[in-house]
Design an enzyme around this catalytic site. Structure first.
Site, PDB file in Angstrom:
ATOM      1  N   ARG A   1       0.831  -1.211   0.010  1.00  0.00           N
ATOM      2  CA  ARG A   1       0.018  -0.088  -0.053  1.00  0.00           C
ATOM      3  C   ARG A   1       0.944   1.218  -0.012  1.00  0.00           C
ATOM      4  O   ARG A   1       1.660   1.517   0.831  1.00  0.00           O
ATOM      5  CB  ARG A   1      -0.938   0.042   1.200  1.00  0.00           C
ATOM      6  CG  ARG A   1      -1.804   1.278   1.406  1.00  0.00           C
ATOM      7  CD  ARG A   1      -2.840   1.183   2.639  1.00  0.00           C
ATOM      8  NE  ARG A   1      -3.428   2.840   2.438  1.00  0.00           N
ATOM      9  CZ  ARG A   1      -3.674   3.236   3.575  1.00  0.00           C
ATOM     10  NH1 ARG A   1      -3.227   3.027   4.727  1.00  0.00           N
ATOM     11  NH2 ARG A   1      -4.162   4.621   3.524  1.00  0.00           N
TER      12      ARG A   1
ATOM     13  N   HIS B   1      -3.023  10.976   0.855  1.00  0.00           N
ATOM     14  CA  HIS B   1      -2.437  10.784   2.271  1.00  0.00           C
ATOM     15  C   HIS B   1      -1.815  12.117   2.574  1.00  0.00           C
ATOM     16  O   HIS B   1      -0.789  12.270   2.995  1.00  0.00           O
ATOM     17  CB  HIS B   1      -1.431   9.649   2.130  1.00  0.00           C
ATOM     18  CG  HIS B   1      -1.001   9.121   3.474  1.00  0.00           C
ATOM     19  ND1 HIS B   1      -1.455   7.546   3.843  1.00  0.00           N
ATOM     20  CD2 HIS B   1      -0.774   9.439   4.608  1.00  0.00           C
ATOM     21  CE1 HIS B   1      -1.219   7.260   4.915  1.00  0.00           C
ATOM     22  NE2 HIS B   1      -0.994   8.511   5.433  1.00  0.00           N
TER      23      HIS B   1
ATOM     24  N   GLU C   1      -7.493   8.463   6.334  1.00  0.00           N
ATOM     25  CA  GLU C   1      -7.559   9.110   7.881  1.00  0.00           C
ATOM     26  C   GLU C   1      -8.063  10.422   7.656  1.00  0.00           C
ATOM     27  O   GLU C   1      -7.556  11.502   8.258  1.00  0.00           O
ATOM     28  CB  GLU C   1      -6.575   9.155   8.656  1.00  0.00           C
ATOM     29  CG  GLU C   1      -6.272   7.461   9.062  1.00  0.00           C
ATOM     30  CD  GLU C   1      -5.128   7.534  10.093  1.00  0.00           C
ATOM     31  OE1 GLU C   1      -4.639   8.457  10.826  1.00  0.00           O
ATOM     32  OE2 GLU C   1      -4.564   6.528  10.358  1.00  0.00           O
TER      33      GLU C   1
ATOM     34  N   ASN D   1      -7.868   1.737   9.947  1.00  0.00           N
ATOM     35  CA  ASN D   1      -6.526   1.819  10.532  1.00  0.00           C
ATOM     36  C   ASN D   1      -6.804   1.975  12.249  1.00  0.00           C
ATOM     37  O   ASN D   1      -7.659   2.517  12.443  1.00  0.00           O
ATOM     38  CB  ASN D   1      -5.801   3.325  10.267  1.00  0.00           C
ATOM     39  CG  ASN D   1      -5.308   3.366   8.592  1.00  0.00           C
ATOM     40  OD1 ASN D   1      -5.553   2.340   8.163  1.00  0.00           O
ATOM     41  ND2 ASN D   1      -5.060   4.389   8.227  1.00  0.00           N
TER      42      ASN D   1
ATOM     43  N   TYR E   1      -4.802   1.925  16.037  1.00  0.00           N
ATOM     44  CA  TYR E   1      -3.455   2.052  16.628  1.00  0.00           C
ATOM     45  C   TYR E   1      -3.699   2.048  18.278  1.00  0.00           C
ATOM     46  O   TYR E   1      -2.992   1.355  18.866  1.00  0.00           O
ATOM     47  CB  TYR E   1      -2.829   3.413  16.372  1.00  0.00           C
ATOM     48  CG  TYR E   1      -2.189   3.418  15.175  1.00  0.00           C
ATOM     49  CD1 TYR E   1      -1.031   3.089  14.783  1.00  0.00           C
ATOM     50  CD2 TYR E   1      -2.682   3.970  13.883  1.00  0.00           C
ATOM     51  CE1 TYR E   1      -0.278   2.718  13.819  1.00  0.00           C
ATOM     52  CE2 TYR E   1      -2.218   3.970  12.722  1.00  0.00           C
ATOM     53  CZ  TYR E   1      -0.978   3.298  12.370  1.00  0.00           C
ATOM     54  OH  TYR E   1      -0.509   3.136  11.177  1.00  0.00           O
TER      55      TYR E   1
ATOM     56  N   GLU F   1      -3.789  -0.316   8.040  1.00  0.00           N
ATOM     57  CA  GLU F   1      -2.486   0.218   8.876  1.00  0.00           C
ATOM     58  C   GLU F   1      -2.488  -0.362  10.230  1.00  0.00           C
ATOM     59  O   GLU F   1      -3.779  -0.193  10.869  1.00  0.00           O
ATOM     60  CB  GLU F   1      -2.195   1.702   8.892  1.00  0.00           C
ATOM     61  CG  GLU F   1      -1.997   2.377   7.773  1.00  0.00           C
ATOM     62  CD  GLU F   1      -1.911   3.894   8.187  1.00  0.00           C
ATOM     63  OE1 GLU F   1      -1.522   4.277   9.286  1.00  0.00           O
ATOM     64  OE2 GLU F   1      -1.965   4.614   6.960  1.00  0.00           O
TER      65      GLU F   1
END
Length: 479
Positions: free
Chosen positions: A89, A133, A176, A304, A306, A377
């Protein structure tokens, strides 16, 4: 059996939990790895402008060179081939492909991505390409606060789709949008560095509008690949069961998660509690025409993940998970720490079980409206230990904690989505490690290393880490 044999045996055992056909990839972003900011006809982005403003980036760093991927693309694809990943990616750099954000595409920019795509396909690596991005061309004044940027983005998407649509297997429109809105426009941590607080909401809406226009443009360009979007989801908890904490946790869930997931998948914004209706007026007064554009059929949804977020009422520290944000002190709520979890190099809670929670929330909120999901991600910044072989002088990068992180998070995702799991309704198709390379980590500069490959930012030499070897063995051992 020695330590190396033990590690290889553990990798082979871990490989048995990966379902057949499950995609394992690695990810990067153009601004974070490419460098070459003045090469090949590239013009500046808002991030170039931001990084050269005093005090914005830790250590005064910039991404003019970054990991120099622009000049070392062949070397980096060879690393990917050696690793054995299924997919890569990456993002198309908007100011490299369309300098200034308007007009026809730049031939030298096309040539760079032609080479990247051709080398990936020759190596048997499936390309997943992100259109945006975070590197908005600096000429688009107002950037995502300006509604016109959404239209410009749609035009850009159509041209990119025409040129590369025969070689990209999966398209991500925007990465995002919540982070761009919150860190870039509300809190001033990221480019363009404004501190608008709730007045930043239009920047989120315009990104979503740009997403919808980009999906339409890619389909009009007859791209052969699947099309989706990537949102960051953070499961939100109230610090206590008080009404105030619960209310502000719900508010944060809306501006971080729900406004982006609900708009793209359900075609509406979440119901806004009356006490927040003025602050979130753009979501209350949105036009049905805009929502119809945003709500395009998607082939997949990118997640994504985290860390989780804990919210409490009242002002708190000026530190956000991504850096100092004095604007936070103006908000009526704050982020509470998670002392029960170990912390990453960024200070984020290392909470793999909450990846399962994030997937379960997607399942419960969106049901049949949720398309297949890719974790686009997942990764961790940790201080690497550089060891030199006494005989050869060759460097070895020990990062066993990254192996533990990746294995725990991947296992959490697969367990949650397995039959009987909390997110069993989710059709989970793959996991992309952030990141292939150590890179420029936004406001943190070069202080945070996420890579499977260590980059010496002085010499630009690449050294695969211990985690690289572990993942390669896992991929080799899959059934």
């Amino acid at each position: 059996m020695n330590a190396r044999d033990d590690a290889m045996a553990e990798a082979e055992a871990f490989a048995t939990i990966i379902p057949p056909g499950f995609v394992i990839g690695a990810a990067t972003a153009a601004f974070q790895v490419e460098g070459g900011v003045h090469d090949g006809g590239r013009e500046l982005s808002v991030w170039d402008e931001f990084t050269h403003q005093s005090g914005r980036i830790l250590g005064g760093a910039n991404a003019d060179v970054a990991a120099d991927h622009f000049h070392r693309v062949g070397e980096d694809v060879a690393l990917m081939a050696d690793l054995g990943i299924d997919s890569y990616r990456f993002s198309f750099g908007w100011p490299r492909l369309q300098p200034g954000g308007s007009g026809s595409l730049n031939r030298e920019g096309i040539a760079f991505y032609d080479r990247l795509l051709d080398e990936l396909l020759a190596a048997g690596i499936s390309p997943m390409a992100t259109l945006f991005h975070w590197d908005t061309p600096v000429e688009l004044r107002g950037s995502w606060l300006n509604r016109d940027t959404a239209g410009r983005f749609g035009d850009y998407a159509y041209q990119v789709g025409e040129v590369f649509g025969d070689r990209v297997d999966r398209w991500v429109t925007i990465n995002e949008p919540a982070t761009v809105m919150l860190n870039g426009y509300a809190l001033g941590i990221h480019a363009p560095g404004t501190t608008l607080l709730f007045d930043a909401v239009p920047a989120g809406h315009h990104q979503l509008l740009g997403h919808g226009l980009a999906v339409q443009a890619l389909r009009a360009a007859s791209v052969r690949g699947e099309i989706g979007v990537t949102n960051v989801h953070s499961p939100v908890s109230a610090a206590t069961s008080t009404d105030e904490d619960e209310a502000y946790a719900a508010l944060f869930d809306i501006v971080h998660n729900r406004m982006f997931g609900d708009a793209t998948l359900l075609g509406r914004y979440p119901t806004i509690p009356e006490e927040f209706a003025v602050a979130l007026r753009p979501l209350v007064e949105v036009s049905p025409e805009d929502l119809a554009i945003i709500h395009q059929p998607l082939d997949f949804y990118g997640l994504n993940y985290y860390f989780p977020t804990r919210i409490a009422a009242g002002t708190g520290s000026s530190s956000s998970p991504d850096g100092e944000a004095p604007a936070l002190s103006a908000l009526p709520f704050h982020l509470e720490p998670w002392p029960e979890f170990a912390r990453t190099g960024f200070g984020w809670p290392n909470a793999p079980e909450f990846l399962g929670v994030a997937l379960a929330e997607l399942a419960s909120r969106y049901g049949e409206a949720l398309p297949p999901v890719y974790i686009t991600e997942g990764g961790v910044s940790l201080p690497d230990t550089v060891l030199l072989d006494a005989d050869t002088g060759v460097a070895r990068i020990a990062d066993s904690a990254r192996i533990d992180y990746l294995s725990a998070h991947l296992e959490s995702a697969l367990s949650a989505t397995a039959p009987g799991g909390a997110a069993s309704a989710v059709d989970l198709r793959g996991y992309y490690v952030w990141s292939l390379l150590d890179n420029f980590e936004w406001a943190a500069g070069y202080s945070q290393r996420f890579g499977l490959v260590h980059v010496n930012f002085t010499t630009l030499d690449r050294t695969p880490k211990q985690s690289f070897g572990w993942l390669r063995r896992v991929l080799e051992a899959r059934s």
